[in-house]
Design an enzyme around this catalytic site. Structure first.
Site, PDB file in Angstrom:
ATOM      1  N   TRP A  49       7.021   6.990  53.911  1.00 53.43           N
ATOM      2  CA  TRP A  49       6.603   6.368  52.754  1.00 53.43           C
ATOM      3  C   TRP A  49       7.776   5.654  52.067  1.00 53.43           C
ATOM      4  O   TRP A  49       8.955   6.296  51.749  1.00 53.43           O
ATOM      5  CB  TRP A  49       5.803   7.193  51.872  1.00 53.43           C
ATOM      6  CG  TRP A  49       5.121   6.771  50.729  1.00 53.43           C
ATOM      7  CD1 TRP A  49       4.407   5.550  50.458  1.00 53.43           C
ATOM      8  CD2 TRP A  49       5.410   7.150  49.162  1.00 53.43           C
ATOM      9  NE1 TRP A  49       4.121   5.135  49.437  1.00 53.43           N
ATOM     10  CE2 TRP A  49       4.820   6.407  48.391  1.00 53.43           C
ATOM     11  CE3 TRP A  49       6.032   8.152  48.843  1.00 53.43           C
ATOM     12  CZ2 TRP A  49       4.664   6.519  47.041  1.00 53.43           C
ATOM     13  CZ3 TRP A  49       5.966   8.493  47.445  1.00 53.43           C
ATOM     14  CH2 TRP A  49       5.227   7.514  46.450  1.00 53.43           C
ATOM     15  N   TYR A  82       1.128   2.385  54.254  1.00 54.73           N
ATOM     16  CA  TYR A  82       2.792   2.192  53.983  1.00 54.73           C
ATOM     17  C   TYR A  82       3.245   0.882  54.336  1.00 54.73           C
ATOM     18  O   TYR A  82       3.381   0.470  55.453  1.00 54.73           O
ATOM     19  CB  TYR A  82       3.557   3.187  54.892  1.00 54.73           C
ATOM     20  CG  TYR A  82       3.159   4.698  54.422  1.00 54.73           C
ATOM     21  CD1 TYR A  82       2.431   4.900  53.063  1.00 54.73           C
ATOM     22  CD2 TYR A  82       3.791   5.710  55.254  1.00 54.73           C
ATOM     23  CE1 TYR A  82       2.002   6.451  52.856  1.00 54.73           C
ATOM     24  CE2 TYR A  82       3.308   7.043  54.979  1.00 54.73           C
ATOM     25  CZ  TYR A  82       2.642   7.495  53.595  1.00 54.73           C
ATOM     26  OH  TYR A  82       2.501   8.805  53.345  1.00 54.73           O
ATOM     27  N   ARG A 181      -4.983  15.330  50.355  1.00 55.55           N
ATOM     28  CA  ARG A 181      -5.136  15.457  49.071  1.00 55.55           C
ATOM     29  C   ARG A 181      -6.727  15.820  48.699  1.00 55.55           C
ATOM     30  O   ARG A 181      -7.393  14.969  48.001  1.00 55.55           O
ATOM     31  CB  ARG A 181      -4.936  13.909  48.408  1.00 55.55           C
ATOM     32  CG  ARG A 181      -3.229  13.936  48.471  1.00 55.55           C
ATOM     33  CD  ARG A 181      -2.994  12.616  47.518  1.00 55.55           C
ATOM     34  NE  ARG A 181      -3.355  11.319  48.196  1.00 55.55           N
ATOM     35  CZ  ARG A 181      -3.447  10.116  47.615  1.00 55.55           C
ATOM     36  NH1 ARG A 181      -2.485   9.939  46.618  1.00 55.55           N
ATOM     37  NH2 ARG A 181      -3.680   8.789  48.107  1.00 55.55           N
ATOM     38  N   CYS A 240       9.930  12.528  44.486  1.00 56.08           N
ATOM     39  CA  CYS A 240      10.343  11.131  44.522  1.00 56.08           C
ATOM     40  C   CYS A 240      11.760  11.172  44.234  1.00 56.08           C
ATOM     41  O   CYS A 240      12.299  10.337  43.491  1.00 56.08           O
ATOM     42  CB  CYS A 240       9.430  10.264  43.785  1.00 56.08           C
ATOM     43  SG  CYS A 240       8.682   8.819  45.013  1.00 56.08           S
TER      44      CYS A 240
END
Length: 411
Positions: A49, A82, A181, A240
């Site tokens: 990603w 992506y 998710r 991140c």
């Protein structure tokens, strides 16, 4: 080597690389069964990603992938969304050029956002089949090992989703399927639907899991792990880059938050909650230094194995009780703490699947039982300090943790 103006692969993997080298010394502990399936995956995986097809050049991407593969990583994750499909093309080109045996690595991709048209999004039978075929074309592969439903789809019946996933597996387009998710109730519904109609159930859930996001993996999903054996493939271990100590009151020009289109990350770093989280990350620096690692390595390897020592053996009852006692120390009423309750005996199927000890932090200590225990206790305290959530001793750790190439951390 990286191209001019870009970090080298060693810089990208400076934190995870040391963990991989340590794990390579005990290869039997570096791979685990994915849930209750027989698929063996490395405890650390490489995600694509943001980086592949966009942030880094194809040459750097190839170097990063090669470093990971040569150090024992066999799980590579991508998705149709992506970089609008460029990540899959880049990964496919690299795999084709390297000529590695297809049986030696595991490729996962995710289906949901495939295009702008209504029929190119969601989990309808049409998009699952067509989207996966498109991914295989970009990857230049005949099949993927795992196809993920990249979020739940309230507009699509669960039976249609499970039947479509069963179809692509029966057609040889994928070997397993999983969720990403999804909520615990949705996973259970998919499992029940599969059992009711003799279809193929999901084998794993891909969930966000890091020092500041622990509730779902450690408090909501454990019941499913013990009941139906669904494995856990976690992503975002460094949030991140937030959990690397590089955002020390500023946003470096070379970090992900400065990339066009990631203003949301910059806003998150500069928000009040982001500043509080960074303060907690900085407070972890002394703990990391005591363990001889960086904050990033501490974050990736912080979860202790369930309940086993650094060699993968189950802890003796005395050691486990001592571990629980220290974890509970300082609480108002330790007798009411859930981790003081006896852990249920693991089922044989689940015990074979094992629990991820992602680059076990205990391996950083001298090989004595006392030092191993002290390291695990110290790391668990540090995690609890960050998130305010204590880890239940009977909660299995994830089967795999996905790392992105941008895992560079400050010493």
């Amino acid at each position: 080597m990286g191209v001019a103006g870009q970090p080298t692969p060693s810089a990208f993997l400076s934190g995870p690389l040391r963990l991989l080298e340590m794990a390579a010394k005990t290869p039997s502990n570096f791979t685990k069964n994915l849930g209750k399936s027989g698929l063996r995956v490395s405890c650390l995986g490489l995600g694509t990603w943001v980086t592949f097809g966009s942030q880094i050049s194809d040459e750097t991407a190839e170097d990063v992938l090669t470093v990971a593969y040569e150090h024992g990583v066999n799980l590579f994750d991508t998705a149709e969304v992506y970089a609008a499909g460029k990540a899959e093309r880049t990964l496919g080109n690299i795999l084709k050029s390297k000529g590695w045996r297809r049986s030696s690595y595991v490729i996962t991709t995710k289906i949901f956002w495939g295009g702008q048209a209504e029929t190119e999004r969601g989990l309808s039978r049409k998009h699952i089949i067509e989207g996966l075929r498109g991914s295989l074309e970009r990857l230049q592969l005949g099949y993927v090992d795992i196809v993920f439903a990249n979020r739940s789809d309230p507009n699509c019946p669960m039976e249609e989703i499970v039947r479509a996933m069963t179809y692509v597996i029966n057609q040889g387009l994928a070997l397993y399927w999983g969720t990403s998710r999804w909520g615990a109730a949705e996973i259970m519904e998919a499992y029940s639907m599969a059992r009711q109609f003799n279809l193929i159930p999901p084998v794993c859930e891909q969930a966000e899991h890091h020092l500041f996001q622990r509730e779902k993996v450690e408090m909501q999903l454990p019941e499913l792990y013990h009941k139906i054996g669904v494995g856990s493939v976690t992503w975002y271990p460094l949030a991140c880059g937030l959990i690397t100590s590089k955002y020390d009151g500023r946003v470096p020009d070379t970090c992900r938050a400065s990339i066009k289109g990631y203003q949301w990350l910059k806003d998150k770093v500069q928000s009040e909650d982001g500043k509080k989280q960074q303060a907690k990350v900085m407070d972890l620096l002394p703990v990391a230094h005591q363990l001889g690692c960086t904050v990033a390595q501490l974050a990736i390897g912080a979860e202790p194995a369930d309940p086993a020592d650094s060699d993968g053996n189950r802890r003796a009852p005395g050691k486990q009780a001592a571990f629980q006692e220290v974890v509970c120390r300082g609480r108002r009423d330790p007798t009411r703490c859930r981790c003081t309750r006896p852990s249920p005996a693991p089922r044989s199927r689940l015990s074979r699947s094992g629990s991820l000890h992602a680059a076990a932090g205990a391996r950083l200590a001298p090989p004595t039982n006392e030092s191993r225990l002290r390291v695990v206790i110290r790391m668990n305290k540090a995690i609890s300090f960050c998130s305010g959530v204590e880890r239940e001793s009977s909660t299995p750790a994830p089967c795999c943790v996905f790392l992105g190439p941008s895992c560079k951390s400050r010493a």
